[in-house]
Design an enzyme around this catalytic site. Structure first.
Site, PDB file in Angstrom:
ATOM      1  N   LYS A  42       0.883  -1.198  -0.035  1.00 42.20           N
ATOM      2  CA  LYS A  42       0.027  -0.114  -0.053  1.00 42.20           C
ATOM      3  C   LYS A  42       0.800   1.186   0.121  1.00 42.20           C
ATOM      4  CE  LYS A  42      -4.566   0.919   0.245  1.00 42.20           C
ATOM      5  NZ  LYS A  42      -5.763  -0.026  -0.330  1.00 42.20           N
TER       6      LYS A  42
HETATM    7  N1  GLU Z   1      -7.051   0.034  -3.449  1.00 38.57           N
HETATM    8  C1  GLU Z   1      -7.701  -0.896  -3.903  1.00 38.57           C
HETATM    9  C2  GLU Z   1      -8.094  -2.154  -2.533  1.00 38.57           C
HETATM   10  O1  GLU Z   1      -7.761  -1.738  -1.225  1.00 38.57           O
HETATM   11  C3  GLU Z   1      -7.563  -1.645  -5.032  1.00 38.57           C
HETATM   12  C4  GLU Z   1      -6.190  -2.027  -5.048  1.00 38.57           C
HETATM   13  C5  GLU Z   1      -5.607  -2.891  -6.370  1.00 38.57           C
HETATM   14  O2  GLU Z   1      -6.328  -2.865  -7.189  1.00 38.57           O
HETATM   15  O3  GLU Z   1      -4.445  -3.056  -6.509  1.00 38.57           O
HETATM   16  O4  GLU Z   1      -8.338  -3.054  -2.685  1.00 38.57           O
END
Ligand code: GLU
Length: 425
Positions: free
Chosen positions: A114
Site C-alpha cells: 500500500k
Molecule cells: N485500493 C484497492 C483495495 O484496497 C485496490 C487495490 C488494487 O487494485 O491493487 O483493494
C-alpha cells in the site's frame, strides 16, 4: 505454539494493531509455526520519501509519501495509493497487510502493498496533484515495476493519477509500460469493469451472504455508508438486484428514504455537484452521518473508511448482515460485540476484493496486449468472488469462527504454504 500476548490495542485503535489481533487469532486457530508467524507479521519493506512540490502560487511545499510492501511471497506486491490528510505509516502498514490477505483470499498471484501521501487533494489544483504524483512515482522507481510492485487507486486517487504514474514510470525507463499500475483510464490500457469492480464484488458477496441468511433481496433493505467509487457502485448494483437502498451518506451527511433512494439519481446529482451529495433532494437528511450505521436495516455496507464501527456504536447496530466495502471499517475491539449480537460480517478482505481481482485482469490484459470484453471480466470476477465466499464460509464452519477469522485462516494458510515451498534464508 509459544505465543506471546495478542498485539495490544490502545484506546484509539491503531489499524496495524487491529489487523495484527485478527491475524493472531487466525494464526492460533491454524496452528501456524512461530517461524512463519514472525515472517508474516512484519512488513518486508517500508519506504518513506519526502516530496518537494512547487505549488501554483510559486511556493514549495514538502509532502511525505509512503510505500509499504507487506509481503511478496505470492508474487509481485499489489495495492493502492491513498491521498488523504490522515495518511500515516501505521495506517499504510495495516492496509498493506490487508492487501496480502485479500489477494490470498481470492487466490490471485500477488503479494500485498500500500502507498500513501499525506495531503489534502480536495484543496489542490490538478496541476499540483500531477506534480506530486510524478514526484512520488520518480522517488519510487526502485520499488515499482510490473514484476515487482504494482500500484492502483485508493481513497483520493483514480484513473487520472494512475495515468500520470504510468507515464512518469514509462518516461523514466524509456518505454511504455502499462502493466506497472492498474486502474488506468480505458484508453490507456485500463480494463472494462475495473471502475465498478469493488462495488460489484460487494454486491456478489452480499447476495451470497443473504442466501445463507435466507434474506430475500427483493424484500431486503440496505444502508450504504460512503458514496465514493465503492459505495455508489455497491448501492447501484444491489438496487439492480432488487435490494431497497433506504439510506446513503457521504461527508456532507446521510440521506434517508423509506421508499428507497433512486441510486442513479443520487449518482447523477453527486457528479453534477462536485462529487458531493450536499443538498440531495431524494431523501430526508439525517441528524448525523453516523446515524446511518444504527438504522434498522437488513444489510449495512460501510464503504467509507477505517474504524467506523467501534466499541462506541457496535452495541447499537441493528443490521443482520454487514458487508465491508471499506478496508478496516470495524475495529478489532468491536468484533466480539458484533459477533455476540449474531450479526454476520462479510469481512473487508473478502467483500472488497473485487477491485484487486479486476486489477489483476487489467495487468494480465496489459501483458497479453489484448483486451477482454466487459462481459468476460464480470463473469470471471463474479466467479472468483463467489468461489472465495464459499471457501471462506467453509473455513468458518470447519474452525467454528467468524467469517472474518475464516477469511484470515484461508489467506494465512495459502501464504504460509507458499512460503514453506519458497523457503527463507
Ligand atoms: N485500493 C484497492 C483495495 O484496497 C485496490 C487495490 C488494487 O487494485 O491493487 O483493494
Amino acid at each position: 505454539m509459544a505465543y506471546i500476548e495478542p498485539a495490544p490495542i490502545k484506546d484509539r485503535e491503531n489499524p496495524f494493531e487491529s489487523m495484527m489481533s485478527r491475524f493472531h487469532i487466525a494464526a492460533q486457530a491454524l496452528g501456524l509455526e512461530d517461524e512463519v508467524y514472525n515472517v508474516l507479521k512484519a512488513p518486508t519493506k517500508q519506504v518513506t520519501v519526502s516530496l518537494p512540490v512547487t505549488m501554483d502560487d510559486g511556493s514549495i511545499k514538502v509532502f511525505e509519501g509512503y510505500r509499504v510492501i507487506h509481503s511478496n511471497i505470492l508474487g509481485p506486491s499489489k495495492g493502492g495509493v491513498r491521498y488523504d490528510i490522515h495518511v500515516n505509516i501505521d495506517e499504510v502498514k495495516a492496509l498493506a497487510a490487508w492487501m496480502t490477505w485479500k489477494c490470498a483470499v481470492v487466490d490471485i498471484p500477488y503479494g500485498g502493498a500500500k502507498g500513501g501521501i499525506c495531503c489534502n487533494p480536495r484543496q489542490m489544483s490538478a496541476g499540483e496533484i500531477e506534480r506530486l504524483t510524478r514526484a512520488y512515482t520518480l522517488s519510487m522507481m526502485e520499488v515499482f515495476g510490473p514484476d515487482r510492485d504494482i500500484p492502483a487507486p485508493d481513497m483520493g486517487t483514480g484513473p487520472q493519477e494512475m495515468a500520470w504514474m504510468m507515464d512518469e514510470y514509462s518516461r523514466a525507463i524509456g518505454k511504455t509500460t502499462t502493466a506497472v499500475v492498474t486502474g488506468k483510464p480505458l484508453v490507456l490500457g485500463g480494463s472494462l469493469g475495473r471502475t465498478e469492480a469493488t462495488g460489484r464484488g460487494v454486491m456478489v458477496t452480499a447476495l451470497a451472504a443473504m442466501e445463507k441468511l435466507k434474506i430475500n433481496p427483493y424484500q431486503a433493505t440496505c444502508a450504504v455508508q460512503g458514496f465514493g467509487n465503492v459505495g455508489s457502485f455497491a448501492a447501484l448494483l444491489l438496487e439492480e438486484r432488487g435490494v431497497k437502498i433506504v439510506s446513503i451518506s457521504d461527508l456532507s451527511g446521510a440521506y434517508h428514504n423509506e421508499n428507497g433512494i433512486d441510486i442513479n439519481e443520487a449518482i447523477n446529482y453527486r457528479n453534477k455537484n462536485k462529487g458531493s451529495l450536499e443538498g440531495f433532494p431524494g431523501g430526508e437528511k439525517l441528524g448525523s452521518g453516523e446515524e446511518l450505521l444504527e438504522l434498522e436495516v437488513d444489510v449495512l455496507v460501510p464503504a467509507a473508511m477505517e474504524d467506523v464501527i467501534t466499541i462506541k456504536n457496535a452495541h447499537n447496530i441493528k443490521a443482520k448482515l454487514i458487508v465491508e466495502g471499506a478496508n478496516g471499517p470495524t475495529s478489532a475491539k468491536a468484533d466480539p460485540i458484533i459477533n455476540d449480537k449474531g450479526i454476520l460480517v462479510v469481512p473487508d478482505i473478502l467483500a472488497n476484493a473485487g477491485g484487486v481481482t479486476v486489477s489483476y485482469f487489467e495487468w494480465v490484459q496489459n501483458r497479453l496486449g489484448y483486451k477482454w470484453t466487459g462481459e468476460r471480466v464480470n463473469r470471471r470476477s463474479d466467479r472468483i468472488m463467489k468461489d472465495a465466499f464459499d471457501k471462506v464460509y467453509r473455513a468458518t464452519q470447519e474452525y467454528d469462527v467468524s467469517m472474518r477469522i475464516g477469511a484470515y485462516i484461508v489467506a494465512i494458510d495459502k501464504v504460509s504454504k507458499t512460503y514453506k515451498f519458497r523457503g527463507g534464508f
